[in-house]
Design a protein around this motif. Structure first.
Motif, short mmCIF file in Angstrom:
data_model
loop_
_atom_site.label_atom_id
_atom_site.label_comp_id
_atom_site.label_asym_id
_atom_site.label_seq_id
_atom_site.Cartn_x
_atom_site.Cartn_y
_atom_site.Cartn_z
N MET A 87 14.36 64.14 69.55
CA MET A 87 13.26 65.00 69.94
C MET A 87 11.99 64.47 69.27
N ALA A 88 10.97 64.29 70.05
CA ALA A 88 9.68 63.88 69.51
C ALA A 88 8.98 65.10 68.90
N TYR A 89 8.08 64.82 67.97
CA TYR A 89 7.34 65.92 67.36
C TYR A 89 5.85 65.62 67.46
N SER A 90 5.07 66.67 67.36
CA SER A 90 3.62 66.57 67.48
C SER A 90 3.01 65.94 66.23
N GLU A 91 2.51 64.72 66.38
CA GLU A 91 1.83 64.05 65.27
C GLU A 91 0.56 64.82 64.89
N ALA A 92 -0.12 65.38 65.88
CA ALA A 92 -1.34 66.14 65.61
C ALA A 92 -1.03 67.35 64.73
N LEU A 93 0.07 68.03 65.01
CA LEU A 93 0.46 69.18 64.19
C LEU A 93 0.86 68.71 62.80
N ALA A 94 1.55 67.58 62.71
CA ALA A 94 1.93 67.05 61.39
C ALA A 94 0.69 66.78 60.53
N VAL A 95 -0.35 66.25 61.14
CA VAL A 95 -1.61 66.01 60.41
C VAL A 95 -2.18 67.33 59.91
N ARG A 96 -2.16 68.35 60.75
CA ARG A 96 -2.69 69.65 60.36
C ARG A 96 -1.87 70.27 59.22
N VAL A 97 -0.54 70.08 59.25
CA VAL A 97 0.31 70.60 58.17
C VAL A 97 -0.01 69.87 56.88
N ARG A 98 -0.15 68.56 56.94
CA ARG A 98 -0.51 67.80 55.74
C ARG A 98 -1.80 68.33 55.13
N GLU A 99 -2.77 68.61 55.98
CA GLU A 99 -4.05 69.15 55.50
C GLU A 99 -3.86 70.54 54.90
N ALA A 100 -3.04 71.36 55.54
CA ALA A 100 -2.81 72.72 55.03
C ALA A 100 -2.07 72.70 53.70
N LEU A 101 -1.17 71.75 53.51
CA LEU A 101 -0.46 71.64 52.24
C LEU A 101 -1.39 71.17 51.12
N GLY A 102 -2.33 70.34 51.47
CA GLY A 102 -3.29 69.87 50.47
C GLY A 102 -2.62 69.12 49.33
N PRO A 103 -3.29 69.08 48.19
CA PRO A 103 -2.80 68.28 47.06
C PRO A 103 -1.84 69.04 46.14
N ARG A 104 -0.85 69.68 46.68
CA ARG A 104 0.12 70.42 45.84
C ARG A 104 1.03 69.42 45.12
N ASP A 105 1.43 69.78 43.92
CA ASP A 105 2.38 68.96 43.18
C ASP A 105 3.77 69.08 43.79
N GLY A 106 4.54 68.01 43.72
CA GLY A 106 5.94 68.05 44.12
C GLY A 106 6.19 67.99 45.61
N VAL A 107 5.17 67.67 46.42
CA VAL A 107 5.34 67.63 47.88
C VAL A 107 5.87 66.25 48.29
N ARG A 108 6.89 66.27 49.15
CA ARG A 108 7.44 65.03 49.71
C ARG A 108 7.67 65.26 51.19
N GLU A 109 7.30 64.30 51.99
CA GLU A 109 7.49 64.35 53.44
C GLU A 109 8.76 63.58 53.77
N GLN A 110 9.54 64.13 54.73
CA GLN A 110 10.82 63.51 55.05
C GLN A 110 11.16 63.73 56.52
N ALA A 111 11.66 62.69 57.17
CA ALA A 111 12.15 62.82 58.53
C ALA A 111 13.39 63.72 58.50
N MET A 112 13.44 64.70 59.42
CA MET A 112 14.55 65.64 59.41
C MET A 112 14.63 66.37 60.75
N PHE A 113 15.82 66.61 61.23
CA PHE A 113 16.05 67.38 62.46
C PHE A 113 15.29 66.81 63.65
N GLY A 114 15.06 65.51 63.70
CA GLY A 114 14.31 64.92 64.80
C GLY A 114 12.83 65.18 64.71
N GLY A 115 12.38 65.68 63.59
CA GLY A 115 10.97 65.94 63.36
C GLY A 115 10.60 65.47 61.96
#
Length: 109
Positions: A1-29
């Motif tokens: 399943m493809a996922y929305s790269e545009a939404l991923a960018v928005r989530v990254r921005e919403a998470l901001g510079p929080r400590d302990g954040v790691r991005e990971q491929a999961m569930f086809g997204g």
């Protein structure tokens, strides 16, 4: 399943510079972990959010929110907010913050 790269960018921005954040491929997204605990993810054009079980149940009453299901099994601590429910950046931030708050409340892995 493809996922929305545009939404991923928005989530990254919403998470901001929080400590302990790691991005990971999961569930086809893509998912975001805080100190090893999943907070939220993008699947298709929707946002998957991990919440306390009682909060997830309550969230199902909100517009544009549905249960998270994998291989026909409902994941009770997760909800999916469809694109209409996160079109506004404030609404997206509200859901991302809710998932991050829950993940942060758990012991680090």
């Amino acid at each position: 399943m493809a996922y929305s790269e545009a939404l991923a960018v928005r989530v990254r921005e919403a998470l901001g510079p929080r400590d302990g954040v790691r991005e990971q491929a999961m569930f086809g997204g893509v998912a975001w972990m805080l100190n090893g605990n999943m907070a939220c993810g993008v699947m298709g054009d929707g946002l998957m959010v991990r919440l306390a079980r009682e909060d997830a149940e309550a969230a199902l009453a909100e517009p544009h929110v549905g249960p998270m299901e994998m291989t026909g099994t409902r994941m009770r601590s997760f909800v999916v907010v469809n694109a209409d429910g996160i079109a506004d950046d404030r609404e997206l931030a509200r859901w991302v913050d809710a998932g991050a708050a829950f993940a942060s409340s758990l012991p680090a892995k």
